[in-house]
Design an enzyme around this catalytic site. Structure first.
Site, PDB file in Angstrom:
ATOM      1  N   GLY A 184      -0.120   9.000  -0.323  1.00 47.12           N
ATOM      2  CA  GLY A 184      -0.846   8.063   0.542  1.00 47.12           C
ATOM      3  C   GLY A 184      -0.733   8.521   1.993  1.00 47.12           C
TER       4      GLY A 184
ATOM      5  N   GLY B 203      -3.063   7.144   4.863  1.00 44.96           N
ATOM      6  CA  GLY B 203      -3.056   5.706   5.143  1.00 44.96           C
ATOM      7  C   GLY B 203      -2.435   5.392   6.498  1.00 44.96           C
ATOM      8  N   GLN B 204      -2.395   4.095   6.821  1.00 46.44           N
ATOM      9  CA  GLN B 204      -1.920   3.674   8.138  1.00 46.44           C
ATOM     10  C   GLN B 204      -0.493   4.171   8.398  1.00 46.44           C
ATOM     11  OE1 GLN B 204      -0.771  -0.384   8.640  1.00 46.44           O
ATOM     12  NE2 GLN B 204      -0.912  -0.320  10.877  1.00 46.44           N
TER      13      GLN B 204
ATOM     14  N   ASP C 234      -3.116  12.621  -1.009  1.00 42.49           N
ATOM     15  CA  ASP C 234      -3.972  11.435  -1.000  1.00 42.49           C
ATOM     16  C   ASP C 234      -5.182  11.737  -1.874  1.00 42.49           C
ATOM     17  OD1 ASP C 234      -5.275   8.966  -0.184  1.00 42.49           O
ATOM     18  OD2 ASP C 234      -3.909   9.000   1.522  1.00 42.49           O
TER      19      ASP C 234
ATOM     20  N   TYR D 221      -1.315  -8.863  -4.736  1.00 46.61           N
ATOM     21  CA  TYR D 221      -0.520  -7.886  -3.989  1.00 46.61           C
ATOM     22  C   TYR D 221       0.956  -8.325  -3.988  1.00 46.61           C
ATOM     23  CZ  TYR D 221       1.206  -5.515   0.275  1.00 46.61           C
ATOM     24  OH  TYR D 221       1.927  -4.780   1.186  1.00 46.61           O
TER      25      TYR D 221
ATOM     26  N   LYS E 223       4.074  -6.527  -5.808  1.00 49.06           N
ATOM     27  CA  LYS E 223       5.227  -6.068  -5.028  1.00 49.06           C
ATOM     28  C   LYS E 223       6.525  -6.675  -5.573  1.00 49.06           C
ATOM     29  CE  LYS E 223       3.524  -3.138  -2.107  1.00 49.06           C
ATOM     30  NZ  LYS E 223       3.901  -1.724  -2.182  1.00 49.06           N
TER      31      LYS E 223
HETATM   32  C1  AKB Z   1      -0.947  -6.983   4.360  1.00 44.59           C
HETATM   33  O1  AKB Z   1      -1.370  -7.643   5.316  1.00 44.59           O
HETATM   34  O2  AKB Z   1      -1.400  -7.064   3.220  1.00 44.59           O
HETATM   35  C2  AKB Z   1       0.225  -6.060   4.614  1.00 44.59           C
HETATM   36  C3  AKB Z   1       1.540  -6.672   4.312  1.00 44.59           C
HETATM   37  C4  AKB Z   1       2.017  -7.828   5.119  1.00 44.59           C
HETATM   38  O3  AKB Z   1       2.224  -6.239   3.448  1.00 44.59           O
HETATM   39  N1  AKB Z   1       0.201  -5.584   5.960  1.00 44.59           N
END
Ligand code: AKB
Length: 320
Positions: free
Chosen positions: A11, A14-15, A37, A143, A147
């Protein structure tokens, strides 16, 4: 560093990957760092680059043995806002990508893994302020769910197979060298570009929506710091709470105004504001501080000054 350490950043466009790959190459030598990537980087880079998806186990294996990779930084992920529109893809990348890398470590093909978790593992049943390492975790985005599951996988692989995997619960990360994509905290990067180019910004979060945040410089120090810490100091193998700043769109807007007089911020909250509403406003990171000596360097006004200084240079150069 031991002389045979070789790093793979997955990655790297990425940022965070863009900045981390460069920092690792400067620190450990360009010949020892490989970025990877889905597509080659847009700008020329001095580090070695390999095109690869973390979901392609065979290709990943070829790269790991070609460069004798020892340490993997796995940064490829679907973030919170984008994940809500592509639930299956978010789960696939965030979980199966991690499992692929964990399995290379289980088979002793690599030695150490960094994998970021996020403040998104917390939900609206978590207290809002000074959130403890072991607070309730009931995430409300795919997400956050991925995680949180990833944290358990890391802990499981560490306990069962001795895999040396280390993790941080990143807050929103803000920098000037690269752009984020698909996150809820992205506004805090966009706002600087719009302030410099157009002196105005329409924010997709509400005015007083406070969130935990961190300057890129601190995030990179924390990431390399946890990876360099002696193994016995890493007592948490799920993921460490990590904290630096907490601010709302209004607060960062006011700080920007002290540099750019005519800057105006307006608010047009969308569905991302609801995601942000479920997250904590501030985080307690005592465990990271006590176990491996984490300390942030930048407060809000130092961060804003540094970003404006650097972006002004970039935009001036573009005009020439
Ligand atoms: C997001 O905004 O999804 C991420 C995070 C807080 O993990 N930057």
């Amino acid at each position: 560093m031991s002389s045979n350490q070789k790093f793979l950043v997955i990655g790297s466009n990425g940022q965070i990957g863009t900045v981390l790959t460069k920092k690792l190459a400067e620190k450990y030598g360009y010949e020892n760092v490989v970025g990877s990537d889905l597509r080659p980087p847009k700008k020329h880079t001095k580090f070695i680059f390999e095109e690869c998806s973390v979901l392609d186990f065979n290709r990943l294996g070829i790269i790991i043995s070609k460069y004798n990779i020892t340490d993997v930084y796995l940064l490829a992920a679907y973030l919170s806002a984008k994940g809500e529109n592509s639930m299956d893809k978010a789960w696939d990348l965030n979980i199966n990508g991690l499992i692929n890398v964990l399995n290379f470590a289980k088979e002793k093909k690599i030695k150490k893994i960094f994998w970021p978790s996020s403040i998104a593992i917390f939900g609206s049943t978590t207290p809002k302020k000074n959130v403890d390492q072991y607070a309730i975790t009931e995430p409300e985005t795919i997400y956050g769910v991925s995680k949180l599951s990833g944290e358990s996988l890391c802990n499981y692989y560490h306990n069962k197979f001795g895999v040396d995997v280390r993790s941080l619960r990143y807050p929103g990360i803000i920098g000037w060298e690269s752009m984020p994509g698909g996150g809820t905290t992205d506004y805090a990067v966009d706002i600087f570009h719009e302030a410099i180019k157009n002196q105005k910004y329409e924010c997709f979060l509400s005015k007083n929506r406070s969130l935990p945040m961190m300057y890129m410089d601190d995030a990179i120090r924390a990431t390399i710091g946890i990876m360099e810490a002696p193994s016995e100091q890493i007592k948490i193998r799920t993921s460490y709470n990590l904290s630096a700043l907490s601010f709302s769109p209004k607060q960062i807007g006011d700080e920007i105004k002290s540099h750019i007089k005519n800057f105006k911020i307006t608010y047009s909250p969308d569905n991302r504001d609801r995601l942000a509403e479920s997250w904590p406003q501030s985080i307690n990171d005592d465990h990271a501080r006590n176990d491996w000596g984490w300390r942030p360097n930048f407060n809000l006004s130092q961060m804003v000054s540094d970003i404006i200084l650097n972006l002004n240079k970039i935009y001036k150069k573009e005009k020439i």
